[in-house]
Design a protein around this motif. Structure first.
Motif, PDB file in Angstrom:
ATOM      1  N   ASN A 127       0.817  -1.224   0.000  1.00 52.76           N
ATOM      2  CA  ASN A 127       0.000   0.000   0.000  1.00 52.76           C
ATOM      3  C   ASN A 127       0.850   1.274   0.000  1.00 52.76           C
ATOM      4  OD1 ASN A 127       0.949   0.174   2.539  1.00 52.76           O
ATOM      5  ND2 ASN A 127      -1.018   0.602   3.512  1.00 52.76           N
ATOM      6  N   GLY A 186       3.931   1.836   1.272  1.00 52.42           N
ATOM      7  CA  GLY A 186       4.817   2.125   2.409  1.00 52.42           C
ATOM      8  C   GLY A 186       6.196   2.538   1.925  1.00 52.42           C
ATOM      9  N   LYS A 187       6.901   3.284   2.749  1.00 53.59           N
ATOM     10  CA  LYS A 187       8.201   3.823   2.328  1.00 53.59           C
ATOM     11  C   LYS A 187       9.320   2.794   2.423  1.00 53.59           C
ATOM     12  CE  LYS A 187       7.650   7.297   5.277  1.00 53.59           C
ATOM     13  NZ  LYS A 187       6.222   7.204   5.630  1.00 53.59           N
ATOM     14  N   ARG A 195      -4.399   5.158   6.419  1.00 50.73           N
ATOM     15  CA  ARG A 195      -2.981   4.806   6.517  1.00 50.73           C
ATOM     16  C   ARG A 195      -2.432   4.882   5.104  1.00 50.73           C
ATOM     17  NH1 ARG A 195       1.077   4.431  10.063  1.00 50.73           N
ATOM     18  NH2 ARG A 195      -0.366   3.653  11.657  1.00 50.73           N
ATOM     19  N   ARG A 196      -1.409   5.677   4.928  1.00 47.28           N
ATOM     20  CA  ARG A 196      -0.818   5.874   3.610  1.00 47.28           C
ATOM     21  C   ARG A 196      -1.875   6.269   2.565  1.00 47.28           C
ATOM     22  NH1 ARG A 196       2.628   0.407   4.732  1.00 47.28           N
ATOM     23  NH2 ARG A 196       4.151   1.339   6.111  1.00 47.28           N
ATOM     24  N   GLY A 255      -1.071  11.174   4.626  1.00 45.59           N
ATOM     25  CA  GLY A 255      -1.603   9.838   4.318  1.00 45.59           C
ATOM     26  C   GLY A 255      -2.253   9.158   5.505  1.00 45.59           C
ATOM     27  N   LYS A 256      -2.198   9.827   6.644  1.00 44.11           N
ATOM     28  CA  LYS A 256      -2.902   9.346   7.847  1.00 44.11           C
ATOM     29  C   LYS A 256      -3.445  10.567   8.573  1.00 44.11           C
ATOM     30  CE  LYS A 256       1.477   8.984  10.447  1.00 44.11           C
ATOM     31  NZ  LYS A 256       2.408   8.120  11.182  1.00 44.11           N
ATOM     32  N   ARG A 283       6.291  13.101   4.990  1.00 40.13           N
ATOM     33  CA  ARG A 283       5.115  12.266   5.267  1.00 40.13           C
ATOM     34  C   ARG A 283       5.566  10.971   5.918  1.00 40.13           C
ATOM     35  NH1 ARG A 283       3.995   7.949   1.715  1.00 40.13           N
ATOM     36  NH2 ARG A 283       5.497   7.833   0.051  1.00 40.13           N
TER      37      ARG A 283
END
Lengths: 306, 306
Positions: free
Chosen positions: A52, A54-55, A105-106, A246-247, A306
């Motif tokens: 999704n 994520g970094k 989330r994200r 994103g959250k 972010r």
């Protein structure tokens, strides 16, 4: 045979190339494990949360540290996948209504908003176990004693002596206005720092390095960026709007959580992040050119928006 | 030195003596790990759920199997503790309002009723990681490759290819009235059988035995009692009153769950349990006197009233 390529040539790449290369690699390893899961819904929820956007900061820390010590890529895949699975499970459980109660989330609906709370609990549990399964099972030229050491480092960082304890303190005493800065640091180290610091150690463990000086220097580096990362997270919660973050913005304030910026203000918080970043850089200065990606990655982590 | 005593003399003991001895031993090992947990509430919740009168069936299966192959007791402590931790975490999460929504477990309020839902999620997570930490860290004359094998067996049994998948199927398709008996068996094997069957394998792995025939025979034994145990659990849910059962009676009916007794009636369910018990006994008949405690333990498991 590309898999066996030493990471030494990685230092010639830019940070963007490095992130792109290893993020793609990580997702390929995940996909090997997700196909045969006997519950369609569980598989779907695991994929939803793992892919999704994520970094991938924790696995990238592992790959970048491995680069310093020429660790084989297949060895690094093992802790990289495990740590990302642990991190993802912890986010799913943290977002539950009975914890932080976060809907986003994200930039996407959280796991329990899509699959229901029961399935979100199970998805977290399944990712948690899969992390351990990968350490014990994933094919790589990594000896059993190294696998056991990795399991020890990882479980110490994320269990009742690390992240889980930090989360427990977070929900039990982080609303206490009289909390001291030192106690706040302890909680940050447990809930966030321990796993980030473990990543650096896991990267080194994937190689043949057995130099204690390296171990201590990397631990100092990991501890500094771990603490700085949580303070930066607190700053973003105040400064960055939900759409970019994103959250949900201001979730700490909404949940009445004491944070470093709330105790000391935003200016001092930013100064603290910078001081810890410099301390981290100094700890690994002696590693020279080979640690350049790790330095840049730390900069990326602590300057993120972010 | 008592710890290094071979288990061969255990076969002289009665089942009651065996249960008493190893239940006490297990609790002593747990206590070594619980003292230093940095969150008081987390430690308290972990103790509450670990010391609440559980029957310790899974660790006892490990000790009883180890007895057959003269495994050192300290080796057996490792999987015995890990499996009980995994089992306990799964009960805490299963009892949550978003899952089975059960208020009682072993005659006492469930974890979330005492500590709140957020802490119950975290307590389960912490026990889950501690299971892995013990396999990687607990002092015993158990080599790294055996620890890795144990981790593999355990994570395969309780993760997304075992228990977690079974639980996911349980909450997604177990309300479907058209479910077939074969699919029901598959779900029972995943959600209950896999971990019980793993116990028998983990007991053998704690020893020096490397006989494939033993491995297959014990797998058959474990698979049979695993399936029988879940059917027996369904029978108890119908027949035993809450006070004796220690958990709410008729919770399957309340949650509209399809069970074996609901598909085939109580008489056929009891016959199935007996048939599986006989099949299990036949599989290990050749092991003779040394497997007597394991046989008696299986009888105890399948004739229990709570």
């Amino acid at each position: 045979m590309r898999d066996r390529k030493s990471m030494s040539t990685m230092t010639e790449r830019t940070l963007d190339e490095f992130i792109q290369l290893f993020s793609t690699r990580l997702e390929k390893v995940f996909s090997q494990y997700l196909d045969d899961i006997p519950s369609f819904d569980l598989k779907d929820a695991m994929e939803y949360t793992l892919y999704n956007g994520g970094k991938r900061i924790r696995p990238l820390l592992i790959y970048a540290t491995g680069c310093i010590f020429d660790a084989p890529w297949e060895n690094l895949d093992i802790p990289a996948c495990s740590v990302e699975l642990i991190h993802t499970y912890s986010l799913i459980h943290d977002d539950l209504p009975c914890m932080d109660n976060a809907d986003l989330r994200r930039g996407k609906p959280t796991c329990h908003k899509v699959y229901g709370e029961g399935m979100a609990v199970l998805t977290g549990d399944a990712l948690h176990t899969l992390a351990m399964q990968i350490i014990s099972s994933h094919h790589a030229p990594l000896k059993a004693d190294k696998r056991v050491q990795m399991m020890k480092v990882l479980s110490n960082a994320c269990g009742p002596f690390g992240m889980a304890a930090g989360q427990a303190l977070d929900i039990t005493i982080m609303n206490d206005e009289t909390i001291s800065t030192d106690l706040l640091y302890d909680i940050y180290r447990l809930k966030t720092g321990a796993l980030l610091s473990a990543c650096v150690e896991l990267g080194r463990l994937s190689s043949n390095d057995d130099d204690e000086f390296n171990q201590h220097a990397l631990k100092e580096f990991g501890d500094c960026i771990g603490l700085a990362f949580q303070i930066q997270d607190d700053i973003l919660d105040v400064e960055t709007e939900t759409e970019l973050l994103g959250k949900p913005q201001n979730i700490d304030l909404k949940n009445n959580k004491i944070t470093y910026p709330r105790l000391h203000g935003l200016i001092q918080a930013k100064e603290k992040v910078q001081a810890l970043y410099q301390e981290a850089l100094e700890a690994i200065n002696y590693l020279g050119h080979k640690a350049q990606l790790l330095r840049e990655l730390a900069g990326f982590m602590l300057q993120r928006k972010r």
